[in-house]
Scaffold this motif. Structure first.
Motif, PDB file in Angstrom:
ATOM      1  N   PRO A 142       0.832  -1.205   0.000  1.00  0.00           N
ATOM      2  CA  PRO A 142       0.000   0.000   0.000  1.00  0.00           C
ATOM      3  C   PRO A 142       0.867   1.255   0.000  1.00  0.00           C
ATOM      4  O   PRO A 142       2.021   1.214   0.392  1.00  0.00           O
ATOM      5  N   SER A 143       0.283   2.360  -0.475  1.00  0.00           N
ATOM      6  CA  SER A 143       0.984   3.644  -0.388  1.00  0.00           C
ATOM      7  C   SER A 143       0.056   4.627   0.314  1.00  0.00           C
ATOM      8  O   SER A 143      -1.030   4.920  -0.182  1.00  0.00           O
ATOM      9  N   GLY A 144       0.480   5.116   1.482  1.00  0.00           N
ATOM     10  CA  GLY A 144      -0.387   5.992   2.281  1.00  0.00           C
ATOM     11  C   GLY A 144      -0.452   7.415   1.775  1.00  0.00           C
ATOM     12  O   GLY A 144      -1.308   8.182   2.208  1.00  0.00           O
ATOM     13  N   GLY A 145       0.456   7.786   0.875  1.00  0.00           N
ATOM     14  CA  GLY A 145       0.448   9.158   0.375  1.00  0.00           C
ATOM     15  C   GLY A 145       1.829   9.576  -0.071  1.00  0.00           C
ATOM     16  O   GLY A 145       2.717   8.731  -0.262  1.00  0.00           O
ATOM     17  N   VAL A 146       1.995  10.879  -0.243  1.00  0.00           N
ATOM     18  CA  VAL A 146       3.283  11.440  -0.671  1.00  0.00           C
ATOM     19  C   VAL A 146       3.704  12.504   0.324  1.00  0.00           C
ATOM     20  O   VAL A 146       2.896  13.359   0.694  1.00  0.00           O
ATOM     21  N   GLU A 147       4.949  12.437   0.746  1.00  0.00           N
ATOM     22  CA  GLU A 147       5.513  13.504   1.578  1.00  0.00           C
ATOM     23  C   GLU A 147       6.504  14.283   0.735  1.00  0.00           C
ATOM     24  O   GLU A 147       7.434  13.689   0.160  1.00  0.00           O
ATOM     25  N   LEU A 148       6.298  15.597   0.643  1.00  0.00           N
ATOM     26  CA  LEU A 148       7.260  16.457  -0.048  1.00  0.00           C
ATOM     27  C   LEU A 148       8.251  16.942   1.001  1.00  0.00           C
ATOM     28  O   LEU A 148       7.851  17.466   2.052  1.00  0.00           O
ATOM     29  N   ARG A 149       9.530  16.769   0.744  1.00  0.00           N
ATOM     30  CA  ARG A 149      10.553  17.116   1.727  1.00  0.00           C
ATOM     31  C   ARG A 149      11.661  17.941   1.086  1.00  0.00           C
ATOM     32  O   ARG A 149      11.904  17.830  -0.122  1.00  0.00           O
ATOM     33  N   GLY A 150      12.307  18.774   1.888  1.00  0.00           N
ATOM     34  CA  GLY A 150      13.476  19.504   1.411  1.00  0.00           C
ATOM     35  C   GLY A 150      14.617  18.518   1.212  1.00  0.00           C
ATOM     36  O   GLY A 150      14.816  17.615   2.029  1.00  0.00           O
ATOM     37  N   GLY A 151      15.371  18.695   0.121  1.00  0.00           N
ATOM     38  CA  GLY A 151      16.440  17.741  -0.174  1.00  0.00           C
ATOM     39  C   GLY A 151      17.587  17.825   0.826  1.00  0.00           C
ATOM     40  O   GLY A 151      18.099  16.797   1.276  1.00  0.00           O
ATOM     41  N   ALA A 152      17.993  19.038   1.187  1.00  0.00           N
ATOM     42  CA  ALA A 152      19.211  19.203   1.989  1.00  0.00           C
ATOM     43  C   ALA A 152      19.059  18.608   3.391  1.00  0.00           C
ATOM     44  O   ALA A 152      19.972  17.948   3.888  1.00  0.00           O
ATOM     45  N   THR A 153      17.909  18.815   4.022  1.00  0.00           N
ATOM     46  CA  THR A 153      17.747  18.371   5.413  1.00  0.00           C
ATOM     47  C   THR A 153      16.808  17.181   5.546  1.00  0.00           C
ATOM     48  O   THR A 153      16.791  16.507   6.571  1.00  0.00           O
ATOM     49  N   GLY A 154      15.985  16.959   4.526  1.00  0.00           N
ATOM     50  CA  GLY A 154      14.956  15.918   4.639  1.00  0.00           C
ATOM     51  C   GLY A 154      13.735  16.402   5.404  1.00  0.00           C
ATOM     52  O   GLY A 154      12.814  15.621   5.665  1.00  0.00           O
ATOM     53  N   ALA A 155      13.699  17.704   5.772  1.00  0.00           N
ATOM     54  CA  ALA A 155      12.572  18.216   6.581  1.00  0.00           C
ATOM     55  C   ALA A 155      11.274  18.179   5.787  1.00  0.00           C
ATOM     56  O   ALA A 155      11.257  18.484   4.581  1.00  0.00           O
ATOM     57  N   LEU A 156      10.185  17.846   6.482  1.00  0.00           N
ATOM     58  CA  LEU A 156       8.876  17.756   5.830  1.00  0.00           C
ATOM     59  C   LEU A 156       8.396  19.140   5.405  1.00  0.00           C
ATOM     60  O   LEU A 156       8.416  20.088   6.189  1.00  0.00           O
ATOM     61  N   VAL A 157       7.958  19.253   4.136  1.00  0.00           N
ATOM     62  CA  VAL A 157       7.395  20.515   3.631  1.00  0.00           C
ATOM     63  C   VAL A 157       5.874  20.404   3.560  1.00  0.00           C
ATOM     64  O   VAL A 157       5.155  21.314   3.975  1.00  0.00           O
ATOM     65  N   ALA A 158       5.390  19.307   3.020  1.00  0.00           N
ATOM     66  CA  ALA A 158       3.937  19.135   2.874  1.00  0.00           C
ATOM     67  C   ALA A 158       3.633  17.657   2.703  1.00  0.00           C
ATOM     68  O   ALA A 158       4.511  16.871   2.325  1.00  0.00           O
ATOM     69  N   ARG A 159       2.382  17.306   2.963  1.00  0.00           N
ATOM     70  CA  ARG A 159       2.006  15.891   2.887  1.00  0.00           C
ATOM     71  C   ARG A 159       0.689  15.767   2.123  1.00  0.00           C
ATOM     72  O   ARG A 159      -0.244  16.553   2.340  1.00  0.00           O
ATOM     73  N   ILE A 160       0.646  14.827   1.210  1.00  0.00           N
ATOM     74  CA  ILE A 160      -0.622  14.493   0.546  1.00  0.00           C
ATOM     75  C   ILE A 160      -1.029  13.131   1.094  1.00  0.00           C
ATOM     76  O   ILE A 160      -0.375  12.121   0.805  1.00  0.00           O
ATOM     77  N   ASP A 161      -2.090  13.142   1.894  1.00  0.00           N
ATOM     78  CA  ASP A 161      -2.455  11.943   2.650  1.00  0.00           C
ATOM     79  C   ASP A 161      -3.599  11.216   1.930  1.00  0.00           C
ATOM     80  O   ASP A 161      -4.757  11.582   2.061  1.00  0.00           O
ATOM     81  N   TYR A 162      -3.248  10.175   1.163  1.00  0.00           N
ATOM     82  CA  TYR A 162      -4.270   9.458   0.383  1.00  0.00           C
ATOM     83  C   TYR A 162      -5.315   8.835   1.308  1.00  0.00           C
ATOM     84  O   TYR A 162      -6.513   8.876   1.048  1.00  0.00           O
ATOM     85  N   ALA A 163      -4.807   8.199   2.380  1.00  0.00           N
ATOM     86  CA  ALA A 163      -5.704   7.439   3.270  1.00  0.00           C
ATOM     87  C   ALA A 163      -6.750   8.379   3.870  1.00  0.00           C
ATOM     88  O   ALA A 163      -7.908   8.007   4.051  1.00  0.00           O
ATOM     89  N   ARG A 164      -6.335   9.610   4.170  1.00  0.00           N
ATOM     90  CA  ARG A 164      -7.262  10.562   4.793  1.00  0.00           C
ATOM     91  C   ARG A 164      -8.301  11.077   3.781  1.00  0.00           C
ATOM     92  O   ARG A 164      -9.479  11.206   4.097  1.00  0.00           O
ATOM     93  N   HIS A 165      -7.845  11.355   2.550  1.00  0.00           N
ATOM     94  CA  HIS A 165      -8.748  11.976   1.576  1.00  0.00           C
ATOM     95  C   HIS A 165      -9.565  10.969   0.776  1.00  0.00           C
ATOM     96  O   HIS A 165     -10.650  11.294   0.293  1.00  0.00           O
ATOM     97  N   ARG A 166      -9.024   9.767   0.590  1.00  0.00           N
ATOM     98  CA  ARG A 166      -9.749   8.724  -0.141  1.00  0.00           C
ATOM     99  C   ARG A 166      -9.624   7.410   0.625  1.00  0.00           C
ATOM    100  O   ARG A 166      -8.975   6.477   0.162  1.00  0.00           O
ATOM    101  N   PRO A 167     -10.234   7.328   1.818  1.00  0.00           N
ATOM    102  CA  PRO A 167     -10.067   6.112   2.620  1.00  0.00           C
ATOM    103  C   PRO A 167     -10.544   4.885   1.832  1.00  0.00           C
ATOM    104  O   PRO A 167     -11.580   4.926   1.196  1.00  0.00           O
ATOM    105  N   GLY A 168      -9.754   3.858   1.856  1.00  0.00           N
ATOM    106  CA  GLY A 168     -10.149   2.613   1.172  1.00  0.00           C
ATOM    107  C   GLY A 168      -9.799   2.574  -0.305  1.00  0.00           C
ATOM    108  O   GLY A 168      -9.859   1.520  -0.927  1.00  0.00           O
ATOM    109  N   ALA A 169      -9.427   3.730  -0.896  1.00  0.00           N
ATOM    110  CA  ALA A 169      -9.096   3.706  -2.333  1.00  0.00           C
ATOM    111  C   ALA A 169      -7.749   2.998  -2.514  1.00  0.00           C
ATOM    112  O   ALA A 169      -6.842   3.174  -1.703  1.00  0.00           O
ATOM    113  N   PRO A 170      -7.627   2.180  -3.555  1.00  0.00           N
ATOM    114  CA  PRO A 170      -6.400   1.391  -3.715  1.00  0.00           C
ATOM    115  C   PRO A 170      -5.242   2.197  -4.316  1.00  0.00           C
ATOM    116  O   PRO A 170      -5.114   2.307  -5.528  1.00  0.00           O
ATOM    117  N   PHE A 171      -4.408   2.765  -3.455  1.00  0.00           N
ATOM    118  CA  PHE A 171      -3.129   3.327  -3.906  1.00  0.00           C
ATOM    119  C   PHE A 171      -2.091   2.248  -3.612  1.00  0.00           C
ATOM    120  O   PHE A 171      -1.854   1.900  -2.454  1.00  0.00           O
TER     121      PHE A 171
END
Ligand SMILES: Cc1cc2nc3c(=O)[nH]c(=O)nc-3n(C[C@H](O)[C@H](O)[C@H](O)COP(=O)(O)OP(=O)(O)OC[C@H]3O[C@@H](n4cnc5c(N)ncnc54)[C@H](O)[C@@H]3O)c2cc1C
Length: 345
Positions: free
Chosen positions: A42-71
Motif C-alpha cells: 500500500p501507499s499511504g500518500g506522498v511527503e514532499l521534503r526539502g532535499g538538503a535536510t529531509g525536513a517535511l514541507v507538505a504531505r498528501i495523505d491518500y488514506a485521509r482523503h480517499r479512505p479505502g481507495a487502492p493506492f
C-alpha cells in the motif's frame, strides 16, 4: 489476439511503479484485484521534503482523503507477470523475441510500442523525440525495518529523488537530475552508483543512507514528444507512450497506458464500426492524456526550483499544507478519481 514483443523475456529490472486508483479500477475490472494486491504494497500518500535536510514541507495523505481507495506500489516485473498470466489464460498468444520492422497488414493493429513507436510514425509521420534535459536513475535497495509505507519526494535545485517501499522487502529509488545533454547511444544504460551518490551528495535526511546501499542502478535519458495528433486511421491505433510519452513526475505514464487499453477495448466492443470506435477512443482519451502530461511536465519545474524561488515555494507549500491539508490533494484528485471503466466519465 497476438502480441508481438521484441524482448526475449517479459521482465523489467530494478524499478517499481505506483499504481493509483484510476489504473487500479481497470486492473480490478480485468479480474486482477487479488493478484495485484497480493504482489504490491500500500501507499499511504506522498511527503514532499526539502532535499538538503529531509525536513517535511507538505504531505498528501491518500488514506485521509480517499479512505479505502487502492493506492498501491509494485515491482514492474510482478505487474507484468500478473498481466501476462491473465492474457495467456484468456487465449492471447504472446510471441517474444519478435521485432516488428514493417507493420504487418491486419484487420486491426494496435501500436503499444512505446516512445519510438513505429505505428505512431506511420500515422503521424517521422518525429524525433527530444531530450528533456533530465536523466533518471532507478535503483532497488533492501527495505529498512519499520519503514513507513509512503512515497517521499526530496526536492533540490535541479534535481529531486523519490523513494517508496515495495512489497518483498525492497525500497524503490528514482532520482532525477537536470543535465545539458545526453550523448549516449540508446535511451537507457547501466548507471554508476558512485555518480548517483555524487549527484545527490548535497541531500540529507535518510537519502544519504539509502544511496550508500545502492549496489546497482540504471540510468534513463528522459525524452518525449508532444501528444500525437492522430491516434488511428481506421485499422491502426496507438496507445500509451506511443501516443503520449509521459514524464514520470506524476507517476502516471503506465497508468495512462492501462486506461487507454481499457477504453480502446470498450469502444471496439461497443461499436461494430471499427473506424467509428477508434474515433471515439481518440476523442475520449486525447484530452485526458494531454492534461495529465501537462501536469506532469509542470511538476518537473516545481520540484527543481533553487535559491529564493525554492524558499518561497516551500514556505507557501508548508503553510498551505498546515492550514488546508486537503488543498494539495484537491489539486491532483482529478487524476486519481477518474474511472476509465465508465465511458461517460
Ligand atoms: C524513471 C521512471 C519512473 C516511472 N514511474 C512510473 C510510475 O510510478 N507510474 C506510472 O504509471 N508510470 C511510470 N513511468 C512511466 C512508464 O514507465 C511509461 O509511461 C510506461 O512504461 C509506458 O508503457 P507503454 O506500454 O506505452 O510503453 P513501454 O513500456 O515503452 O512498452 C513498449 C513495449 O513495446 C516493445 N516494442 C517497441 N517497439 C517494438 C517493435 N518494433 N517490435 C516489437 N516490440 C516493440 C518494447 O520492447 C516494450 O516492451 C515511469 C517512467 C520512468 C522513466
Amino acid at each position: 489476439m497476438t502480441v508481438l514483443e521484441r524482448a526475449g523475456a517479459l521482465r523489467e529490472v530494478g524499478a517499481g511503479i505506483q499504481v493509483s486508483p484510476n489504473a487500479f479500477r481497470v486492473l480490478e475490472a480485468l479480474g486482477l484485484r487479488d493478484a495485484i494486491t497480493d504482489a504490491s504494497a500500500p501507499s499511504g500518500g506522498v511527503e514532499l521534503r526539502g532535499g538538503a535536510t529531509g525536513a517535511l514541507v507538505a504531505r498528501i495523505d491518500y488514506a485521509r482523503h480517499r479512505p479505502g481507495a487502492p493506492f498501491r506500489v509494485i515491482h514492474r516485473a510482478r505487474m507484468i507477470e500478473a498481466l501476462e498470466r491473465a492474457a495467456r489464460a484468456r487465449g492471447v498468444s504472446i510471441e517474444l523475441g519478435t521485432e516488428v520492422t514493417d507493420l504487418p497488414p491486419a484487420p486491426l493493429l494496435i501500436g503499444a510500442d512505446g516512445l519510438h513507436s513505429r505505428v505512431r510514425a506511420a500515422l503521424n509521420g517521422a518525429e524525433t523525440p527530444f531530450f528533456t534535459g533530465q536523466v533518471a536513475w532507478r535503483a532497488l535497495i533492501p527495505l529498512e525495518p519499520g519503514a513507513a509505507f509512503v512515497a517521499q519526494l526530496f526536492m533540490g535545485r535541479g534535481r529531486h529523488l523519490v523513494s517508496y517501499p515495495l512489497a518483498d522487502g525492497l525500497r524503490n529509488i528514482v532520482a532525477v537530475e537536470e543535465r545539458s545533454g545526453w550523448t549516449e547511444e540508446g535511451w537507457s544504460l547501466p548507471g554508476n552508483p558512485d555518480d548517483l551518490r555524487a549527484a545527490f551528495a548535497g541531500f540529507g535526511g535518510p537519502v544519504t543512507g539509502w544511496l550508500d546501499r545502492v549496489a546497482d542502478c540504471g540510468l534513463w535519458g528522459l525524452f518525449r514528444h508532444e501528444v500525437a495528433q492522430r491516434w488511428h486511421d481506421g485499422t491502426r491505433a496507438i496507445l500509451g507512450d506511443a501516443a503520449h510519452p509521459t514524464l514520470p513526475f506524476l507517476a502516471q505514464g503506465a497508468a495512462l497506458a492501462i486506461e487507454d487499453a481499457w477504453v480502446l477495448a470498450a469502444c471496439l466492443d461497443a461499436d461494430a464500426d471499427q473506424g467509428a470506435a477508434l474515433a471515439r477512443y481518440q476523442s475520449l482519451r486525447q484530452p485526458r492524456a494531454t492534461r495529465v502530461v501537462a501536469a506532469s511536465n509542470a511538476n518537473a519545474r516545481n520540484y527543481h526550483l533553487g535559491g529564493p524561488m525554492r524558499v518561497a515555494a516551500q514556505a507557501a507549500l508548508r503553510a498551505g499544507s498546515a492550514l488546508a491539508p486537503s488543498l494539495l490533494f484537491r489539486r491532483v484528485a482529478w487524476v486519481f478519481d477518474h474511472d476509465p471503466t465508465d465511458l461517460r466519465a
